[in-house]
Write a protein that holds these residues in place. Structure first.
Motif, PDB file in Angstrom:
ATOM      1  N   ARG A   1     -11.706   2.284  -4.004  1.00  0.00           N
ATOM      2  CA  ARG A   1     -10.253   2.212  -3.855  1.00  0.00           C
ATOM      3  C   ARG A   1      -9.609   3.140  -4.884  1.00  0.00           C
ATOM      4  O   ARG A   1      -9.866   3.020  -6.089  1.00  0.00           O
ATOM      5  CB  ARG A   1      -9.774   0.781  -4.062  1.00  0.00           C
ATOM      6  N   ALA A   2      -8.763   4.047  -4.397  1.00  0.00           N
ATOM      7  CA  ALA A   2      -8.119   5.033  -5.273  1.00  0.00           C
ATOM      8  C   ALA A   2      -6.702   4.640  -5.654  1.00  0.00           C
ATOM      9  O   ALA A   2      -6.149   5.128  -6.636  1.00  0.00           O
ATOM     10  CB  ALA A   2      -8.103   6.405  -4.601  1.00  0.00           C
ATOM     11  N   THR A   3      -6.083   3.753  -4.875  1.00  0.00           N
ATOM     12  CA  THR A   3      -4.705   3.348  -5.124  1.00  0.00           C
ATOM     13  C   THR A   3      -4.568   1.840  -4.997  1.00  0.00           C
ATOM     14  O   THR A   3      -5.402   1.176  -4.377  1.00  0.00           O
ATOM     15  CB  THR A   3      -3.731   4.003  -4.126  1.00  0.00           C
ATOM     16  N   GLY A   4      -3.506   1.303  -5.576  1.00  0.00           N
ATOM     17  CA  GLY A   4      -3.218  -0.122  -5.447  1.00  0.00           C
ATOM     18  C   GLY A   4      -4.294  -0.991  -6.055  1.00  0.00           C
ATOM     19  O   GLY A   4      -5.117  -0.553  -6.856  1.00  0.00           O
ATOM     20  N   GLU A   5      -4.289  -2.257  -5.667  1.00  0.00           N
ATOM     21  CA  GLU A   5      -5.300  -3.193  -6.144  1.00  0.00           C
ATOM     22  C   GLU A   5      -5.484  -4.298  -5.118  1.00  0.00           C
ATOM     23  O   GLU A   5      -4.595  -4.563  -4.304  1.00  0.00           O
ATOM     24  CB  GLU A   5      -4.891  -3.801  -7.494  1.00  0.00           C
TER      25      GLU A   5
ATOM     26  N   ASP B   1      -0.679   8.637   3.839  1.00  0.00           N
ATOM     27  CA  ASP B   1      -1.952   9.338   4.051  1.00  0.00           C
ATOM     28  C   ASP B   1      -2.825   8.605   5.066  1.00  0.00           C
ATOM     29  O   ASP B   1      -3.486   9.227   5.907  1.00  0.00           O
ATOM     30  CB  ASP B   1      -2.708   9.486   2.731  1.00  0.00           C
TER      31      ASP B   1
ATOM     32  N   THR C   1       6.138  -0.218   1.261  1.00  0.00           N
ATOM     33  CA  THR C   1       5.251  -0.011   2.400  1.00  0.00           C
ATOM     34  C   THR C   1       6.007  -0.067   3.737  1.00  0.00           C
ATOM     35  O   THR C   1       5.838   0.800   4.597  1.00  0.00           O
ATOM     36  CB  THR C   1       4.122  -1.059   2.410  1.00  0.00           C
TER      37      THR C   1
ATOM     38  N   GLU D   1       0.830  -1.207   0.000  1.00  0.00           N
ATOM     39  CA  GLU D   1       0.000   0.000   0.000  1.00  0.00           C
ATOM     40  C   GLU D   1       0.869   1.264   0.000  1.00  0.00           C
ATOM     41  O   GLU D   1       0.524   2.265   0.627  1.00  0.00           O
ATOM     42  CB  GLU D   1      -0.925   0.009   1.224  1.00  0.00           C
TER      43      GLU D   1
ATOM     44  N   GLU E   1       1.328   3.585  -2.078  1.00  0.00           N
ATOM     45  CA  GLU E   1       0.736   4.798  -2.645  1.00  0.00           C
ATOM     46  C   GLU E   1      -0.100   5.585  -1.630  1.00  0.00           C
ATOM     47  O   GLU E   1      -0.200   6.809  -1.731  1.00  0.00           O
ATOM     48  CB  GLU E   1      -0.129   4.448  -3.860  1.00  0.00           C
ATOM     49  N   CYS E   2      -0.697   4.886  -0.677  1.00  0.00           N
ATOM     50  CA  CYS E   2      -1.578   5.579   0.268  1.00  0.00           C
ATOM     51  C   CYS E   2      -1.150   5.448   1.718  1.00  0.00           C
ATOM     52  O   CYS E   2      -1.779   6.045   2.598  1.00  0.00           O
ATOM     53  CB  CYS E   2      -3.023   5.089   0.113  1.00  0.00           C
TER      54      CYS E   2
ATOM     55  N   ASP F   1      -6.247   0.325   3.135  1.00  0.00           N
ATOM     56  CA  ASP F   1      -6.459   0.657   1.732  1.00  0.00           C
ATOM     57  C   ASP F   1      -7.206   1.970   1.512  1.00  0.00           C
ATOM     58  O   ASP F   1      -7.572   2.309   0.389  1.00  0.00           O
ATOM     59  CB  ASP F   1      -7.202  -0.474   1.011  1.00  0.00           C
ATOM     60  N   ASP F   2      -7.462   2.702   2.602  1.00  0.00           N
ATOM     61  CA  ASP F   2      -8.089   4.028   2.522  1.00  0.00           C
ATOM     62  C   ASP F   2      -9.499   3.984   1.936  1.00  0.00           C
ATOM     63  O   ASP F   2      -9.906   4.875   1.194  1.00  0.00           O
ATOM     64  CB  ASP F   2      -7.214   4.995   1.713  1.00  0.00           C
TER      65      ASP F   2
END
Length: 238
Positions: free
Chosen positions: A200-204, A12, A43, A6, A8-9, A92-93
């Motif tokens: 979900r805005a980032t990752g998968e 945050d 991460t 994770e 990317e997020c 995962d935000d």
């Protein structure tokens, strides 16, 4: 909070949940425990770099063992710290921290409280599997839980310690489902409180389609086997 790939997020997510602790629980002895489940990206490095900035952040690194394994590891760490209450979510935000108050306000009425993704932003295949699981649980246990595997739950520390002692060994693929079943069967009011679930805005997601179907079948078999032990497990919670 389990974390896997994770990067990317991650920064945050740590910020928004740390801010919740600082604002809504100011003056309380709180911790944000993140278990890095053998991430292959940055991460782990990001989490370590954030520790000086967020003194309440506890980072635990483990060899990749899967989401459920990381969740249980985090639970056990919280119990070791003698936490009065434990809240679990994902990294995962896809949730908003403000919704925690909906569960927190019910804490004196139950030792185990669940959120419920009323509008769930996942792909159709995952939603279908979730619905099948929901009715399978009703068929096997006679228990209807709206969102038994949701990573948005508040548990009293003393009760969680008892629940963890009754989990099957090895840890099942989706331990949160087993915890929810035991809590419900022991007489706890889960409430199933509607909460916001974001796209979900980032990752998968790490488990998709046929692999998801395979692990769901695995979970169903684990649930069937657990049915034979459930009555004794519930007695041990008293």
């Amino acid at each position: 909070m389990p974390a896997y790939n994770e990067e990317e997020c991650m920064a945050d997510v740590v910020k928004i949940w740390s801010d919740l602790l600082d604002t809504e629980f100011a003056g309380e002895n709180t911790r944000l425990i993140v278990v890095n489940d053998g991430s292959k990206d940055n991460t782990g490095k990001i989490l370590d770099s954030l520790k000086p900035q967020y003194p309440k952040l506890e980072v635990v690194h483990q060899v990749n063992g899967g989401h459920g394994n990381a969740v249980v590891h985090a639970y056990r760490k919280a119990v070791e710290l003698d936490a009065e209450y434990i809240f679990q979510t994902d990294s995962d935000d896809q949730f908003i921290p403000e919704d925690v108050k909906k569960l927190w306000d019910k804490r004196t009425q139950s030792d185990f409280i669940l959120g419920y993704r009323q509008i769930r932003h996942d792909d159709i295949f995952r939603l279908l599997i979730t619905r099948i699981l929901r009715y399978s649980m009703f068929f096997v246990y006679g228990t209807f839980i709206m969102d038994s595997n949701i990573p948005f739950r508040l548990i009293k520390g003393t009760f969680l310690k008892k629940l963890l002692s009754q989990l099957p060994n090895p840890v099942p693929f989706a331990p949160n489902i087993f915890l929810a079943i035991m809590a419900k069967k022991s007489g706890q009011e889960l409430f199933n409180i509607p909460i916001v679930h974001k796209e979900r805005a980032t990752g998968e997601v790490s488990i998709q389609k046929m692999k998801l179907l395979k692990v769901c079948w695995q979970s169903f078999k684990e649930l069937l086997n657990f049915r034979l032990e459930l009555n004794n497990k519930i007695k041990n919670l008293k």
